[in-house]
Scaffold this active site. Structure first.
Site, PDB file in Angstrom:
ATOM      1  N   HIS A   1      -7.617   8.658 -15.377  1.00  0.00           N
ATOM      2  CA  HIS A   1      -8.557   7.587 -15.724  1.00  0.00           C
ATOM      3  C   HIS A   1      -8.127   6.865 -17.003  1.00  0.00           C
ATOM      4  CE1 HIS A   1     -11.328   8.364 -12.520  1.00  0.00           C
ATOM      5  NE2 HIS A   1     -11.518   9.613 -12.886  1.00  0.00           N
TER       6      HIS A   1
ATOM      7  N   SER B   1       0.849  -1.187   0.000  1.00  0.00           N
ATOM      8  CA  SER B   1       0.000   0.000   0.000  1.00  0.00           C
ATOM      9  C   SER B   1       0.887   1.240   0.000  1.00  0.00           C
ATOM     10  CB  SER B   1      -0.920   0.015   1.220  1.00  0.00           C
ATOM     11  OG  SER B   1      -0.164   0.037   2.419  1.00  0.00           O
TER      12      SER B   1
ATOM     13  N   HIS C   1       1.823  12.366  -0.106  1.00  0.00           N
ATOM     14  CA  HIS C   1       1.357  13.743   0.036  1.00  0.00           C
ATOM     15  C   HIS C   1       2.437  14.681  -0.500  1.00  0.00           C
ATOM     16  CE1 HIS C   1      -2.202  12.798   2.486  1.00  0.00           C
ATOM     17  NE2 HIS C   1      -1.446  11.829   2.998  1.00  0.00           N
TER      18      HIS C   1
ATOM     19  N   HIS D   1      -3.593   7.361  -3.392  1.00  0.00           N
ATOM     20  CA  HIS D   1      -3.638   6.186  -2.518  1.00  0.00           C
ATOM     21  C   HIS D   1      -3.674   4.943  -3.411  1.00  0.00           C
ATOM     22  CE1 HIS D   1      -5.751   9.523  -0.450  1.00  0.00           C
ATOM     23  NE2 HIS D   1      -5.079   9.112   0.605  1.00  0.00           N
TER      24      HIS D   1
ATOM     25  N   ASN E   1      -3.365   0.354  -3.128  1.00  0.00           N
ATOM     26  CA  ASN E   1      -3.034  -0.882  -2.417  1.00  0.00           C
ATOM     27  C   ASN E   1      -3.421  -2.096  -3.253  1.00  0.00           C
ATOM     28  OD1 ASN E   1      -5.572  -2.379  -1.259  1.00  0.00           O
ATOM     29  ND2 ASN E   1      -5.985  -0.189  -0.983  1.00  0.00           N
ATOM     30  N   VAL E   2      -2.696  -3.174  -3.052  1.00  0.00           N
ATOM     31  CA  VAL E   2      -3.022  -4.473  -3.630  1.00  0.00           C
ATOM     32  C   VAL E   2      -2.763  -5.506  -2.549  1.00  0.00           C
ATOM     33  CG1 VAL E   2      -0.702  -4.711  -4.615  1.00  0.00           C
ATOM     34  CG2 VAL E   2      -2.564  -6.110  -5.497  1.00  0.00           C
ATOM     35  N   ARG E   3      -3.659  -6.462  -2.378  1.00  0.00           N
ATOM     36  CA  ARG E   3      -3.548  -7.391  -1.256  1.00  0.00           C
ATOM     37  C   ARG E   3      -4.012  -8.784  -1.674  1.00  0.00           C
ATOM     38  NH1 ARG E   3      -7.552  -3.787  -0.769  1.00  0.00           N
ATOM     39  NH2 ARG E   3      -9.689  -4.559  -0.627  1.00  0.00           N
TER      40      ARG E   3
ATOM     41  N   HIS F   1     -21.979  10.555   4.432  1.00  0.00           N
ATOM     42  CA  HIS F   1     -22.302  11.580   5.414  1.00  0.00           C
ATOM     43  C   HIS F   1     -22.099  12.995   4.858  1.00  0.00           C
ATOM     44  CE1 HIS F   1     -17.960  10.980   5.784  1.00  0.00           C
ATOM     45  NE2 HIS F   1     -17.873  12.173   6.348  1.00  0.00           N
TER      46      HIS F   1
END
Length: 357
Positions: free
Chosen positions: A143, A90, A94, A104, A106-108, A173
């Site tokens: 993209h 991951s 900044h 950001h 990540n690969v898991r 929210h």
């Protein structure tokens, strides 16, 4: 599942990312190796106060546990109680310049294990972009890059993963998305529940229908022709499984594969039982049918017991694994033609039956 190969790839991915980022920034990432008391550990690469990045981190972790986390077993309740391994990479970056967006990624990989059964594993991950000042050309470039990265694996993946990301990173929210999105995926394979639903409601019904159809064709056109149809259907179903292993979990393809597979099973069952019954005597029909059915299943059962070793020998190439039995059907069809000719000669050599009074 070759966990060592996955770990090698992921640690190599971390090294490649850090190398490129160091080249762009001109600074060095420090290396912090850590251990997890419950099992496992990882390596975190950090930069702070760089020329390009105010702060950033690229982490690799490989952890173990006795029980799969609730978040992972919620989608797959049948895996509750299994031990697990989880590994991934991951990053969060900044930059100093507010006109450069935050990224950001990540690969898991999750592996759920239980003694005596095959492990269940899946991959997940994604990446998204959060600009401070948005520019349309930057968003389009991001993209487009995501699309081009996924294009070699199929044109359908980018729209699907992009929508998945838009849903996943929508802040309910605040009624707004987090950044401009990107791509996201998780647990790409069909779940056990999905497979059960497809098999129960679609596969079961088609088996009944095709069994009746198989009996009709065997009665009208003969046992050998019925077995020929079943053999061709078997080859087609194996080819579809090979295609599915290459394309991934596509629902319509899975349903088509199930349809052909159940067609094959129904036809084969009716034809084989009819073929065996042809050679039984009326006096000992039950005993002989049971014996010959057991013998006919011996080869299939024996080969199936070695299927795990075969796929390991093919380095996990499932497409090739399903192509091999497809090729094996071809000599079997020629053998059926030969057997059919022998049976025709046998029938012609028999004296005509006396007419019943």
């Amino acid at each position: 599942m070759d966990t060592a190969a996955v770990k090698t790839y992921l640690t190599g991915l971390q090294d490649r990312i850090v190398s490129k980022l160091s080249e762009l920034d001109g600074g060095n990432f420090i290396r912090d190796a850590w251990e997890r008391p419950q099992g496992g550990g990882g390596i975190t690469r950090l930069i702070e106060g760089g020329n390009l990045f105010e702060r950033g981190g690229v982490g690799f972790s490989h952890v173990f546990g006795d029980n799969l986390p609730p978040s992972a077993s919620a989608v797959r309740p049948e895996l509750v109680g299994r031990s697990f391994q989880a590994m991934g990479v991951s990053l969060v970056l900044h930059p100093r310049n507010p006109y450069v967006p935050t990224v950001h990624l990540n690969v898991r990989c999750f592996i759920a294990e239980k003694s005596g059964v095959d492990p269940v594993w899946w991959f997940g991950g994604g990446m998204d972009l959060t600009p401070y000042y948005g520019f349309a050309e930057d968003a389009a470039h991001f993209h487009r890059t995501c699309r081009d990265a996924l294009a070699p694996f199929g044109a359908e993946y980018h729209p699907k993963f992009k929508q998945w990301c838009d849903r996943y990173f929508f802040l309910k929210h605040r009624n707004e998305p987090r950044g401009i999105g990107g791509v996201f995926y998780d647990d790409l394979g069909f779940s056990t529940n999905e497979i059960a639903v497809y098999n129960k409601f679609f596969g079961g019904l088609s088996t009944v229908v095709f069994s009746l159809l198989g009996a009709l064709i065997n009665t009208r056109y003969g046992i050998i022709r019925g077995m020929m149809v079943g053999g061709i259907a078997m080859a087609a179903s194996n080819l579809l499984y090979a295609v599915m292993s290459a394309m991934g979990p596509v629902p319509w393809l899975f349903m088509l594969t199930l349809l052909i597979d159940n067609f094959c099973q129904a036809f084969a069952t009716v034809a084989v039982v009819s073929f065996i019954s042809y050679f039984t005597s009326r006096t000992f029909t039950g005993t002989q049918l049971a014996l010959m059915t057991a013998l006919s299943n011996f080869g299939r059962t024996t080969l199936a017991s070695y299927s795990g070793a075969i796929i390991d020998g093919l380095d996990g190439n499932w497409a090739l694994f399903f192509v091999l039995p497809t090729v094996a059907v071809i000599p079997a069809l020629f053998l059926l033609v030969w057997v059919g000719k022998l049976l025709d000669r046998h029938e012609q050599s028999q004296p005509p039956r006396a007419a019943e009074s």
